[in-house]
Design a protein around this motif. Structure first.
Motif, PDB file in Angstrom:
ATOM      1  N   LYS A  13     -67.485  87.005  88.344  1.00 45.28           N
ATOM      2  CA  LYS A  13     -68.326  86.659  89.056  1.00 45.28           C
ATOM      3  C   LYS A  13     -69.657  87.089  89.503  1.00 45.28           C
ATOM      4  N   LEU A  14     -70.744  87.155  89.190  1.00 48.58           N
ATOM      5  CA  LEU A  14     -72.290  88.242  89.174  1.00 48.58           C
ATOM      6  C   LEU A  14     -72.374  88.385  91.281  1.00 48.58           C
ATOM      7  N   SER A  15     -72.808  89.159  91.336  1.00 54.26           N
ATOM      8  CA  SER A  15     -73.475  89.687  92.648  1.00 54.26           C
ATOM      9  C   SER A  15     -74.786  89.821  92.897  1.00 54.26           C
ATOM     10  N   ASN A  29     -64.248  90.208  88.844  1.00 56.41           N
ATOM     11  CA  ASN A  29     -63.227  90.183  87.573  1.00 56.41           C
ATOM     12  C   ASN A  29     -62.305  89.493  88.884  1.00 56.41           C
ATOM     13  N   ARG A  30     -61.971  88.734  88.834  1.00 58.09           N
ATOM     14  CA  ARG A  30     -61.361  87.733  90.092  1.00 58.09           C
ATOM     15  C   ARG A  30     -60.070  87.778  89.538  1.00 58.09           C
ATOM     16  N   LYS A  31     -59.276  87.652  88.017  1.00 57.56           N
ATOM     17  CA  LYS A  31     -58.129  88.198  87.807  1.00 57.56           C
ATOM     18  C   LYS A  31     -57.497  88.431  88.369  1.00 57.56           C
ATOM     19  N   ASP A  32     -58.235  89.643  88.146  1.00 58.43           N
ATOM     20  CA  ASP A  32     -57.684  91.284  88.722  1.00 58.43           C
ATOM     21  C   ASP A  32     -58.311  92.006  90.025  1.00 58.43           C
ATOM     22  N   ASN A  33     -58.850  91.108  91.082  1.00 59.24           N
ATOM     23  CA  ASN A  33     -59.809  91.176  92.102  1.00 59.24           C
ATOM     24  C   ASN A  33     -60.583  92.562  92.208  1.00 59.24           C
ATOM     25  N   LYS A  34     -60.811  93.433  90.277  1.00 58.22           N
ATOM     26  CA  LYS A  34     -61.685  94.030  90.634  1.00 58.22           C
ATOM     27  C   LYS A  34     -62.854  93.799  90.163  1.00 58.22           C
ATOM     28  N   PRO A 250     -61.465  93.728  99.948  1.00 60.68           N
ATOM     29  CA  PRO A 250     -60.164  93.963  98.571  1.00 60.68           C
ATOM     30  C   PRO A 250     -59.953  94.365  97.966  1.00 60.68           C
ATOM     31  N   PHE A 251     -60.856  94.958  97.498  1.00 57.24           N
ATOM     32  CA  PHE A 251     -61.397  94.660  95.920  1.00 57.24           C
ATOM     33  C   PHE A 251     -60.640  96.602  95.217  1.00 57.24           C
ATOM     34  N   THR A 252     -60.750  96.675  93.939  1.00 60.79           N
ATOM     35  CA  THR A 252     -61.217  97.511  93.687  1.00 60.79           C
ATOM     36  C   THR A 252     -62.240  98.167  92.587  1.00 60.79           C
ATOM     37  N   PHE A 253     -62.149  99.134  92.051  1.00 60.41           N
ATOM     38  CA  PHE A 253     -63.182  99.234  91.012  1.00 60.41           C
ATOM     39  C   PHE A 253     -62.619 100.009  89.916  1.00 60.41           C
TER      40      PHE A 253
END
Length: 272
Positions: A13-15, A29-34, A250-253
């Motif tokens: 998803k692009l914001s 990348n929602r697959k790994d929440n990163k 809840p994301f990582t970078f």
């Protein structure tokens, strides 16, 4: 509206946040929440929408990662061309009438609106040339006014006490001020300021008009402000309960995609 691309299940998803003072982009990348991509561009001076679009086009030419396929896009417009209206008084056919007293409206302007919660509508003017550009690039996508996202994020927070909470979201030379009391929106507006005295004046004046005691209400800061900011130091002299927004996502970078201060990108990250 949800993005429709030929490629599906990309889990990305692009914001995008657009203002006349700058641009911000990030990809989740929602697959790994990163968060795997982040880019921020501040303009030296405020531009008009035509020049902002030129900046966007240039970025897409220069930034290879911006051209990767995504399956959802969220675009936020950050401007002062808005008006909040109680939903029971809102008439979609006369949307422009809510803006005419505080915004110059051209015949060519497109009027949009966001529903906020159960009882508020944010009527605003998006930049049509920029929405058209992203539509041509991505197809159907979601766009909203940044204040709508801001208010909804505050309303969704757990109600810990009955103490009024004043949220102050800082940008360069302006800020949004949102007051929540007993889980309800009491006030929301934006203010331009040139000095730290202006910064404090609008805050204290709004509190006074809202009958809030600086000894009692909670002021929560976020955006482009920290404990070393002159604005923070001045507010600290007059307001008893000041804090910064705590963890909000809840994301990582990815190492190369981490902003210097996460709170300064609150809206961009919250729209993911």
């Amino acid at each position: 509206m949800v993005t429709t691309n030929k490629e599906k299940d990309l889990y990305k998803k692009l914001s995008i946040q657009v203002s006349l003072n700058g641009l911000s982009f990030c990809i989740l990348n929602r697959k790994d929440n990163k968060i795997c991509y982040f880019k921020k561009v501040d303009f030296e001076k405020q531009l008009d929408p035509i020049k902002v679009l030129s900046k966007i086009e240039l970025l897409y030419e220069q930034e290879e990662q911006l051209n990767q396929p995504v399956d959802e896009v969220a675009l936020l417009f950050n401007n002062a061309l808005f008006s909040l209206v109680p939903e029971n008084l809102f008439d979609e056919d006369n949307a422009a009438s809510y803006l005419k007293f505080n915004t110059r409206i051209l015949k060519t302007d497109f009027i949009a609106f966001d529903k906020i919660g159960q009882d508020t509508v944010n009527v605003y003017i998006p930049y049509a040339n920029i929405t058209n550009y992203f539509f041509d690039r991505y197809g159907e996508f979601e766009y909203r006014h940044s204040l709508s996202v801001l208010i909804e994020s505050f309303l969704s927070l757990p109600k810990e006490t009955d103490t009024p909470k004043v949220y102050l979201h800082v940008h360069k030379n302006y800020y949004e001020l949102v007051i929540i009391e007993n889980g309800k929106l009491v006030f929301a507006n934006s203010f331009e300021y040139d000095t730290k005295e202006d910064f404090l004046y609008y805050l204290l004046f709004t509190a006074e008009q809202s009958k809030l005691d600086p000894e009692k209400f909670e002021l929560i800061l976020l955006g482009k402000i920290n404990k070393n900011s002159e604005e923070y130091k001045m507010a600290w002299e007059y307001i008893k309960n000041i804090s910064f927004m705590g963890p909000f996502h809840p994301f990582t970078f990815e190492e190369t995609a981490k902003p210097k201060e996460e709170l300064s990108e609150y809206l961009l990250i919250k729209s993911l």
